[in-house]
Design an enzyme around this catalytic site. Sequence first.
Site, PDB file in Angstrom:
ATOM      1  N   ASN A 152       0.802  -1.227   0.000  1.00  0.00           N
ATOM      2  CA  ASN A 152       0.000   0.000   0.000  1.00  0.00           C
ATOM      3  C   ASN A 152       0.836   1.279   0.000  1.00  0.00           C
ATOM      4  O   ASN A 152       0.290   2.360  -0.199  1.00  0.00           O
ATOM      5  CB  ASN A 152      -0.959   0.011   1.210  1.00  0.00           C
ATOM      6  CG  ASN A 152      -0.258  -0.272   2.513  1.00  0.00           C
ATOM      7  OD1 ASN A 152       0.453  -1.255   2.648  1.00  0.00           O
ATOM      8  ND2 ASN A 152      -0.449   0.595   3.485  1.00  0.00           N
ATOM      9  N   GLN A 198      -5.171  -3.723  -1.892  1.00  0.00           N
ATOM     10  CA  GLN A 198      -4.704  -2.767  -2.910  1.00  0.00           C
ATOM     11  C   GLN A 198      -4.631  -3.389  -4.302  1.00  0.00           C
ATOM     12  O   GLN A 198      -4.260  -2.700  -5.253  1.00  0.00           O
ATOM     13  CB  GLN A 198      -3.335  -2.189  -2.517  1.00  0.00           C
ATOM     14  CG  GLN A 198      -3.334  -1.406  -1.217  1.00  0.00           C
ATOM     15  CD  GLN A 198      -4.067  -0.057  -1.326  1.00  0.00           C
ATOM     16  OE1 GLN A 198      -4.452   0.388  -2.417  1.00  0.00           O
ATOM     17  NE2 GLN A 198      -4.286   0.603  -0.191  1.00  0.00           N
ATOM     18  N   HIS A 219     -13.811   0.382   0.478  1.00  0.00           N
ATOM     19  CA  HIS A 219     -13.537   1.814   0.264  1.00  0.00           C
ATOM     20  C   HIS A 219     -12.279   2.093  -0.550  1.00  0.00           C
ATOM     21  O   HIS A 219     -12.061   3.225  -0.976  1.00  0.00           O
ATOM     22  CB  HIS A 219     -13.521   2.570   1.602  1.00  0.00           C
ATOM     23  CG  HIS A 219     -12.330   2.351   2.474  1.00  0.00           C
ATOM     24  ND1 HIS A 219     -11.330   3.277   2.587  1.00  0.00           N
ATOM     25  CD2 HIS A 219     -11.982   1.344   3.279  1.00  0.00           C
ATOM     26  CE1 HIS A 219     -10.416   2.839   3.455  1.00  0.00           C
ATOM     27  NE2 HIS A 219     -10.802   1.664   3.885  1.00  0.00           N
ATOM     28  N   THR A 231     -25.934  -7.304  12.967  1.00  0.00           N
ATOM     29  CA  THR A 231     -26.888  -7.116  11.872  1.00  0.00           C
ATOM     30  C   THR A 231     -26.143  -6.737  10.597  1.00  0.00           C
ATOM     31  O   THR A 231     -25.245  -5.889  10.611  1.00  0.00           O
ATOM     32  CB  THR A 231     -27.915  -6.029  12.266  1.00  0.00           C
ATOM     33  OG1 THR A 231     -28.599  -6.496  13.423  1.00  0.00           O
ATOM     34  CG2 THR A 231     -28.911  -5.774  11.149  1.00  0.00           C
ATOM     35  N   CYS A 280      -3.601   5.794   5.990  1.00  0.00           N
ATOM     36  CA  CYS A 280      -4.907   5.325   6.427  1.00  0.00           C
ATOM     37  C   CYS A 280      -4.878   4.917   7.881  1.00  0.00           C
ATOM     38  O   CYS A 280      -5.902   4.695   8.489  1.00  0.00           O
ATOM     39  CB  CYS A 280      -5.346   4.140   5.579  1.00  0.00           C
ATOM     40  SG  CYS A 280      -4.111   2.860   5.511  1.00  0.00           S
TER      41      CYS A 280
HETATM   42  N1  PLP Z   1      -4.600  -3.804   4.126  1.00  0.00           N
HETATM   43  C1  PLP Z   1      -4.044  -2.945   3.253  1.00  0.00           C
HETATM   44  C2  PLP Z   1      -3.002  -3.424   2.295  1.00  0.00           C
HETATM   45  C3  PLP Z   1      -4.438  -1.600   3.239  1.00  0.00           C
HETATM   46  O1  PLP Z   1      -3.888  -0.745   2.370  1.00  0.00           O
HETATM   47  C4  PLP Z   1      -5.415  -1.167   4.176  1.00  0.00           C
HETATM   48  C5  PLP Z   1      -5.782   0.255   4.264  1.00  0.00           C
HETATM   49  O2  PLP Z   1      -5.007   1.107   3.915  1.00  0.00           O
HETATM   50  C6  PLP Z   1      -5.973  -2.118   5.041  1.00  0.00           C
HETATM   51  C7  PLP Z   1      -5.538  -3.402   4.991  1.00  0.00           C
HETATM   52  C8  PLP Z   1      -7.035  -1.732   6.029  1.00  0.00           C
HETATM   53  O3  PLP Z   1      -8.244  -1.482   5.376  1.00  0.00           O
HETATM   54  P1  PLP Z   1      -9.525  -0.987   6.183  1.00  0.00           P
HETATM   55  O4  PLP Z   1      -9.459   0.500   6.188  1.00  0.00           O
HETATM   56  O5  PLP Z   1     -10.705  -1.492   5.398  1.00  0.00           O
HETATM   57  O6  PLP Z   1      -9.459  -1.591   7.535  1.00  0.00           O
END
Ligand code: PLP
Length: 359
Positions: A138, A166, A186, A222, A306
Site C-alpha cells: 500500500n 490494494q 472503500h 446485523t 490510512c
Molecule cells: N490492508 C491494506 C493493504 C491496506 O492498504 C489497508 C488500508 O489502507 C488495510 C488493509 C485496512 O483497510 P480498512 O481501512 O478497510 O481496515
Amino acid sequence: MKPRHYLDHAATSPLRPEAKDAILQALAIDGNPSSVHSEGRQARRAFEDARRRLAGRLGVAPARLVVTGCASESNAAILSQFSGRVLVSSIEHPSVLFGGRAAPRIEARADGRLCLDHLQRLLSENAVDLVSTMAVNNETGVVQPIGDIRDITNAFGVPLHVDAVQALGRQPIDLRLADFWTFSAHKIGGPKGVGLAVIPDDGAWKPLLGGGGQERNRRSGTENVLGLAGFAAALDAIDADEPRRIDELRRRFEQACRQIDGATIIAESSRRAPHITSVALPGLKAETLIMQLDLAGIAVSAGSACSSGKVQRSHVLDAMGLADKVAEATVRVSFGWNSRAKDVDAIVAQLIRVQSNRA
Ligand code: PLP
C-alpha cells in the site's frame, strides 16, 4: 474555490456514483435481513444479491465470503484462527503486523518484494500455522510474487492468507492461489466500513464477534446491507480498461518526476500496481511537502496514511533499507477511477515550483 486534486486513492477512493446509487436504493429498505416478514426478506434479498455479485466477480462460491466491518477486521479474524505461529512480512499493513505473533518477520528486499529465500528459511526453521502476506504493497505499489510464495508454502504444507486490498480492481487476482483473502470496499470507490474475508469452504471458524450468529455463525451483528450493496456496485463499475487508464496517469506523473533534479521514485524498477507511486524530493520533509501541496489544492499522503492522522516513519521504507533522508522525504501519490491528466499536471507543476523555490 480553488479546484481540488485528490490523489490519495490508496488511503481511500471517493465513492463512485454507481455505489452511491446502490446505497441510496438500499436506504429505502426498512427490514433487518434476519427478520422473517416481507421487509426482512427484502433486506435479505438485497444483501445476498450483493454477496452473489461480489463472489461472481471474485470467482468463488458466495458461501466463502464473510462480510466484515473493514479489511483490518478481516485480517484480524483470519489471523485469529491460528493459535500457533503466524508468519508475516515486515512490509504488511499494521492490521496484519498486529496479528503476526511469536515469529520473526519475512524480510523485504531493496526492490520492495518479499525475500523468498528468507521465507523458505523461516519455514524450514520454525513450525508455522499460517503465512500472511499482501498482494500489492500500500505504500510502494510493489506487486508481490504470490504464485512463488504459494509454491513455497505448499511445499511446507502451510496455508496462505493474502491481503489483496490494494490489488482488487487494479490487477487480476486468482483466488485459487491462497486459502484466505482480505478485501475492503472503500479502496475501490465503495463505502467505508465494509470488508470481506474469503475463507475456505470447509473447516471450523472461530468468530471474532459472537451474538446473533449472522454470517453462518462466522460474524455476528446485523448485516450491513447498505455497505455490501455499495461494495458490489463499486466492483461492478470497474471496466476492463480502468487499470490501463490509471497506469497511464501514473506513468505520466513518473515521467515528469524524472525531470526534477534529484527526485527518487521508490521501487522504480519493480513491477508495480497501476495506482500507487511513491516519490522523494531531496532535502524536503514529507510532512512539509504534504502541507504545501494541500494548500495548493492537492491531496497526497506519506506512508500508511490510512492508519493515523499523523505522518509516521514508514516501516515499509525502513524494511527496504532506504536511507533516512529518502524515507523522510517520501510522499505517496495514488490514482483512481476519477483521476484525470489535469490532476497529474497540477501536482507536477506544484512539485516543480516547490523544488525551484528551494534552489
Ligand atoms: N490492508 C491494506 C493493504 C491496506 O492498504 C489497508 C488500508 O489502507 C488495510 C488493509 C485496512 O483497510 P480498512 O481501512 O478497510 O481496515
